[in-house]
Design a protein around this motif. Sequence first.
Motif, PDB file in Angstrom:
ATOM      1  N   VAL A 106       0.842  -1.191   0.000  1.00  0.00           N
ATOM      2  CA  VAL A 106       0.000   0.000   0.000  1.00  0.00           C
ATOM      3  C   VAL A 106       0.880   1.244   0.000  1.00  0.00           C
ATOM      4  CG1 VAL A 106      -1.797   1.280   1.215  1.00  0.00           C
ATOM      5  CG2 VAL A 106      -1.820  -1.222   1.220  1.00  0.00           C
ATOM      6  N   VAL A 107       0.713   2.062  -1.019  1.00  0.00           N
ATOM      7  CA  VAL A 107       1.463   3.305  -1.166  1.00  0.00           C
ATOM      8  C   VAL A 107       0.472   4.448  -1.321  1.00  0.00           C
ATOM      9  CG1 VAL A 107       3.143   4.577  -2.547  1.00  0.00           C
ATOM     10  CG2 VAL A 107       3.399   2.110  -2.258  1.00  0.00           C
ATOM     11  N   ASP A 108       0.459   5.345  -0.345  1.00  0.00           N
ATOM     12  CA  ASP A 108      -0.420   6.511  -0.410  1.00  0.00           C
ATOM     13  C   ASP A 108      -1.870   6.095  -0.663  1.00  0.00           C
ATOM     14  OD1 ASP A 108      -0.840   9.252  -0.204  1.00  0.00           O
ATOM     15  OD2 ASP A 108      -0.653   9.572  -2.362  1.00  0.00           O
ATOM     16  N   GLY A 109      -2.306   5.010   0.003  1.00  0.00           N
ATOM     17  CA  GLY A 109      -3.690   4.577  -0.064  1.00  0.00           C
ATOM     18  C   GLY A 109      -4.032   3.624  -1.187  1.00  0.00           C
ATOM     19  N   ILE A 110      -3.088   3.304  -2.062  1.00  0.00           N
ATOM     20  CA  ILE A 110      -3.353   2.405  -3.191  1.00  0.00           C
ATOM     21  C   ILE A 110      -2.535   1.133  -3.024  1.00  0.00           C
ATOM     22  CG2 ILE A 110      -3.102   2.080  -5.686  1.00  0.00           C
ATOM     23  CD1 ILE A 110      -3.627   4.992  -6.086  1.00  0.00           C
ATOM     24  N   ASP A 111      -3.197  -0.020  -3.138  1.00  0.00           N
ATOM     25  CA  ASP A 111      -2.483  -1.301  -3.139  1.00  0.00           C
ATOM     26  C   ASP A 111      -1.917  -1.507  -4.538  1.00  0.00           C
ATOM     27  OD1 ASP A 111      -1.507  -3.863  -3.031  1.00  0.00           O
ATOM     28  OD2 ASP A 111      -3.281  -4.747  -2.121  1.00  0.00           O
ATOM     29  N   VAL A 112      -0.635  -1.216  -4.705  1.00  0.00           N
ATOM     30  CA  VAL A 112      -0.055  -1.226  -6.041  1.00  0.00           C
ATOM     31  C   VAL A 112       0.075  -2.631  -6.603  1.00  0.00           C
ATOM     32  CG1 VAL A 112       1.143   0.969  -5.733  1.00  0.00           C
ATOM     33  CG2 VAL A 112       2.288  -1.148  -5.068  1.00  0.00           C
ATOM     34  N   LEU A 113       0.111  -3.659  -5.759  1.00  0.00           N
ATOM     35  CA  LEU A 113       0.184  -5.027  -6.270  1.00  0.00           C
ATOM     36  C   LEU A 113      -1.150  -5.463  -6.868  1.00  0.00           C
ATOM     37  CD1 LEU A 113       2.318  -7.004  -3.650  1.00  0.00           C
ATOM     38  CD2 LEU A 113       3.047  -5.849  -5.739  1.00  0.00           C
ATOM     39  N   ALA A 114      -2.245  -4.852  -6.404  1.00  0.00           N
ATOM     40  CA  ALA A 114      -3.569  -5.216  -6.904  1.00  0.00           C
ATOM     41  C   ALA A 114      -4.067  -4.250  -7.988  1.00  0.00           C
ATOM     42  CB  ALA A 114      -4.567  -5.248  -5.748  1.00  0.00           C
ATOM     43  N   ALA A 115      -3.353  -3.164  -8.223  1.00  0.00           N
ATOM     44  CA  ALA A 115      -3.812  -2.146  -9.166  1.00  0.00           C
ATOM     45  C   ALA A 115      -3.685  -2.614 -10.608  1.00  0.00           C
ATOM     46  CB  ALA A 115      -3.008  -0.857  -8.969  1.00  0.00           C
ATOM     47  N   ASP A 116      -4.631  -2.164 -11.452  1.00  0.00           N
ATOM     48  CA  ASP A 116      -4.553  -2.501 -12.872  1.00  0.00           C
ATOM     49  C   ASP A 116      -3.602  -1.540 -13.584  1.00  0.00           C
ATOM     50  OD1 ASP A 116      -5.977  -0.110 -13.213  1.00  0.00           O
ATOM     51  OD2 ASP A 116      -7.900  -1.152 -13.394  1.00  0.00           O
ATOM     52  N   GLU A 117      -3.309  -1.831 -14.849  1.00  0.00           N
ATOM     53  CA  GLU A 117      -2.333  -1.056 -15.595  1.00  0.00           C
ATOM     54  C   GLU A 117      -2.780   0.405 -15.742  1.00  0.00           C
ATOM     55  OE1 GLU A 117       0.874   0.317 -17.633  1.00  0.00           O
ATOM     56  OE2 GLU A 117       0.660  -1.534 -16.487  1.00  0.00           O
ATOM     57  N   ARG A 118      -4.056   0.634 -15.929  1.00  0.00           N
ATOM     58  CA  ARG A 118      -4.552   2.004 -16.076  1.00  0.00           C
ATOM     59  C   ARG A 118      -4.263   2.827 -14.816  1.00  0.00           C
ATOM     60  NH1 ARG A 118      -8.618   4.582 -19.163  1.00  0.00           N
ATOM     61  NH2 ARG A 118      -9.658   6.307 -18.068  1.00  0.00           N
ATOM     62  N   THR A 119      -4.532   2.240 -13.663  1.00  0.00           N
ATOM     63  CA  THR A 119      -4.280   2.935 -12.397  1.00  0.00           C
ATOM     64  C   THR A 119      -2.794   3.180 -12.205  1.00  0.00           C
ATOM     65  OG1 THR A 119      -6.242   1.929 -11.390  1.00  0.00           O
ATOM     66  CG2 THR A 119      -4.569   2.806  -9.893  1.00  0.00           C
ATOM     67  N   LEU A 120      -1.986   2.165 -12.502  1.00  0.00           N
ATOM     68  CA  LEU A 120      -0.543   2.314 -12.352  1.00  0.00           C
ATOM     69  C   LEU A 120      -0.010   3.430 -13.255  1.00  0.00           C
ATOM     70  CD1 LEU A 120       0.500  -1.449 -12.272  1.00  0.00           C
ATOM     71  CD2 LEU A 120       0.660   0.158 -10.363  1.00  0.00           C
ATOM     72  N   ALA A 121      -0.484   3.470 -14.493  1.00  0.00           N
ATOM     73  CA  ALA A 121       0.022   4.442 -15.461  1.00  0.00           C
ATOM     74  C   ALA A 121      -0.436   5.860 -15.146  1.00  0.00           C
ATOM     75  CB  ALA A 121      -0.417   4.049 -16.865  1.00  0.00           C
ATOM     76  N   ARG A 122      -1.671   6.010 -14.662  1.00  0.00           N
ATOM     77  CA  ARG A 122      -2.239   7.355 -14.508  1.00  0.00           C
ATOM     78  C   ARG A 122      -2.101   7.944 -13.110  1.00  0.00           C
ATOM     79  NH1 ARG A 122      -7.576   8.219 -18.258  1.00  0.00           N
ATOM     80  NH2 ARG A 122      -6.682   7.436 -20.214  1.00  0.00           N
ATOM     81  N   THR A 123      -2.010   7.092 -12.089  1.00  0.00           N
ATOM     82  CA  THR A 123      -2.009   7.634 -10.734  1.00  0.00           C
ATOM     83  C   THR A 123      -0.852   7.166  -9.862  1.00  0.00           C
ATOM     84  OG1 THR A 123      -3.393   5.871  -9.803  1.00  0.00           O
ATOM     85  CG2 THR A 123      -4.534   7.747 -10.787  1.00  0.00           C
ATOM     86  N   VAL A 124      -0.077   6.177 -10.318  1.00  0.00           N
ATOM     87  CA  VAL A 124       0.996   5.657  -9.480  1.00  0.00           C
ATOM     88  C   VAL A 124       2.365   6.066 -10.016  1.00  0.00           C
ATOM     89  CG1 VAL A 124       2.113   3.579  -8.589  1.00  0.00           C
ATOM     90  CG2 VAL A 124      -0.379   3.729  -8.626  1.00  0.00           C
ATOM     91  N   ARG A 125       2.720   5.625 -11.203  1.00  0.00           N
ATOM     92  CA  ARG A 125       4.063   5.870 -11.731  1.00  0.00           C
ATOM     93  C   ARG A 125       4.302   7.365 -11.953  1.00  0.00           C
ATOM     94  NH1 ARG A 125       2.716   1.557 -16.011  1.00  0.00           N
ATOM     95  NH2 ARG A 125       2.968  -0.385 -14.845  1.00  0.00           N
TER      96      ARG A 125
END
Length: 302
Positions: A55-74
């Motif tokens: 969990v990073v800043d409220g998002i479980d990055v291991l469970a996140a889809d590619e769209r979430t990773l690309a737009r809100t994580v990376r």
Amino acid sequence: MRGGRHVAAVTDASFDLAAGECLALVGESGCGKSVLASALLGLLPGNAETAGSAVVDGIDVLAADERTLARTVRGRRIGLVPQSPAAHLTPVRTVRAQLEETLRALTGTRRKELAAATEAAAARAAFPPGHLDAYLHELSGGLAQRAATAMALIGDAPLLLADEPTTGLDRDLVDRTVDELRRHADDGRALLMITHDLAAAERIADRVAVMYAGRIVELADATGLFGRPGPRHPYTRGLLDALPERDFTPVPGLPPALDALPAGCAFAPRCPRTTDACGTAPFLTAGLACHHPVTPVETRHA
């Protein structure tokens, strides 16, 4: 893998990292440090399997889809200083163009402010302004590393992953680079620094996680690990004893292959303290995974 093989690249990695803190992840090449960083960014190959949560800043990055990773994580929640900048920089665009693109995407910098903002971003990583219009093939390894570091710092992400950020740099630039990364943490963000450079880790880390054969075997405050009372795991002690400014004595033997790990403690074949108890793998408890830890008295007498 092919033939039905499985590689236990990282196993049971568990740690927390607070805002304003630097955690240094150290260990020999191939122990799983960079795999852990890639997992947090969703950059593992397609045949990789992950379990658990991160969990990073409220998002479980291991469970996140590619769209979430690309737009809100990376870049936004997790910034990356890559181990191989040549694989992350675009060879057909100048450093300036890539910094400008990153500034527009992550900070919304207006066109009339781009020139000054680009030079400021480069200066944070000690990248010389005279090379901003150079292409990747015109940069030395050290310059490419500094360009990648400059791009990673632009978003001021809550978590910065710095994977071997001092590769190819001389000692003065190593110190300057890690000091800038430390400022990133001092401004209220978290820094996970993966490094072979124990001197750099000692310079800026609050805590140190030592990884061996895919497992974290020791997690300790940096001051106590590098000073008193010293490391508790025999492997950590071996790493410190191998430094030129200490005993300059290498750890004997080689790490095991991650697809052929022993049933018990993976460090046992190289450890002078091995007993029958080491046939069972130790769990990380109170920051240590070892059946026969080094005592403070032994460390002082070493």
